[in-house]
Design a protein around this motif. Structure first.
Motif, PDB file in Angstrom:
ATOM      1  N   MET A   1       1.859  -4.523  -4.843  1.00 33.34           N
ATOM      2  CA  MET A   1       2.118  -3.480  -5.894  1.00 33.34           C
ATOM      3  C   MET A   1       2.444  -4.165  -7.361  1.00 33.34           C
ATOM      4  N   PHE A   2       3.240  -5.243  -7.292  1.00 27.97           N
ATOM      5  CA  PHE A   2       3.511  -6.066  -8.321  1.00 27.97           C
ATOM      6  C   PHE A   2       2.568  -6.520  -9.101  1.00 27.97           C
ATOM      7  N   THR A   3       1.508  -7.078  -8.324  1.00 29.09           N
ATOM      8  CA  THR A   3       0.480  -7.518  -9.140  1.00 29.09           C
ATOM      9  C   THR A   3      -0.249  -6.477  -9.702  1.00 29.09           C
ATOM     10  N   LEU A   4      -0.593  -5.376  -9.039  1.00 31.07           N
ATOM     11  CA  LEU A   4      -1.316  -4.151  -9.434  1.00 31.07           C
ATOM     12  C   LEU A   4      -0.618  -3.739 -10.744  1.00 31.07           C
TER      13      LEU A   4
ATOM     14  N   VAL B   1      15.342  -0.985 -11.286  1.00 28.92           N
ATOM     15  CA  VAL B   1      14.018  -0.469 -11.012  1.00 28.92           C
ATOM     16  C   VAL B   1      13.562  -0.914  -9.590  1.00 28.92           C
ATOM     17  N   LEU B   2      13.998  -1.954  -9.333  1.00 27.29           N
ATOM     18  CA  LEU B   2      13.568  -2.328  -7.768  1.00 27.29           C
ATOM     19  C   LEU B   2      14.625  -1.534  -6.849  1.00 27.29           C
ATOM     20  N   ARG B   3      15.757  -1.351  -7.174  1.00 28.47           N
ATOM     21  CA  ARG B   3      16.593  -0.875  -5.832  1.00 28.47           C
ATOM     22  C   ARG B   3      16.335   0.466  -5.555  1.00 28.47           C
ATOM     23  N   ARG B   4      15.641   1.425  -6.517  1.00 26.20           N
ATOM     24  CA  ARG B   4      15.532   2.680  -6.209  1.00 26.20           C
ATOM     25  C   ARG B   4      14.471   2.893  -5.190  1.00 26.20           C
TER      26      ARG B   4
ATOM     27  N   LEU C   1       5.821  -1.979  -8.660  1.00 25.27           N
ATOM     28  CA  LEU C   1       4.754  -1.350  -9.506  1.00 25.27           C
ATOM     29  C   LEU C   1       5.234  -1.190 -10.704  1.00 25.27           C
ATOM     30  N   GLN C   2       6.347  -0.578 -11.000  1.00 23.34           N
ATOM     31  CA  GLN C   2       7.041  -0.252 -12.374  1.00 23.34           C
ATOM     32  C   GLN C   2       7.320  -1.745 -13.020  1.00 23.34           C
TER      33      GLN C   2
END
Length: 167
Positions: A1-4, A66-69, A76-77
């Motif tokens: 998701m990070f790369t996308l 952002v990653l904790r939610r 992705l965000q």
């Protein structure tokens, strides 16, 4: 998701720059090419430490919450925000030189979108290679020793390509 997210952010930013490039088409092609070369040379000089120039950037980190939610959505965000290049720190000047080239090119969308995908892929490559190394701290040390040379080389290659445009 990070790369996308990285790829999507890079492509979107390049697409916006390409759309805005239409505003510069009234300038003669020679003037636009000269500005692209000037931006590339300035980038190379800055990265080589020969020129002090502040880059227009938002020099701060993306908040960790952002990653904790939600991990997948957060990745992705986080990737998207990094991929746009406008939400966080970009240390090298080369992406700015490429952004100027996209903005002033007035050409077809495909090279612009490819440049955006390349930016996102380049940002994705660093954490992927670090993880594949098996020893992240050792990888970080090696990167730190080589980072300046890699940065100068990338800007010099872009400046060379810009000179080739004039040829």
């Amino acid at each position: 998701m990070f790369t996308l997210g990285l790829l999507t952010g890079g492509v979107l930013t390049a697409g916006v720059l390409w759309l805005l490039s239409g505003l510069f088409t009234p300038l003669p092609a020679g003037v636009r090419q000269g500005l692209v070369v000037a931006a590339a040379v300035l980038a190379a000089l800055r990265d080589a430490g020969r020129l002090r120039l502040r880059l227009p950037q938002n020099a701060r980190q993306i908040p960790q919450d952002v990653l904790r939610r939600h991990l997948a959505r957060g990745a992705l965000q986080f990737g998207f925000e990094l991929g746009t290049g406008v939400r966080t720190y970009v240390s090298a000047s080369a992406p700015y030189a490429i952004a100027v080239a996209v903005l002033l090119s007035g050409g077809s969308a495909a090279p612009a979108l490819a440049a955006g995908a390349g930016f996102g892929a380049g940002r994705a490559l660093t954490p992927a290679l670090r993880r594949l190394s098996g020893d992240g701290e050792h990888w970080d040390d090696r990167l730190a020793r080589r980072l300046t040379g890699m940065t100068v080389l990338s800007s010099a290659l872009i400046a060379t390509a810009a000179f080739a445009v004039l040829g």
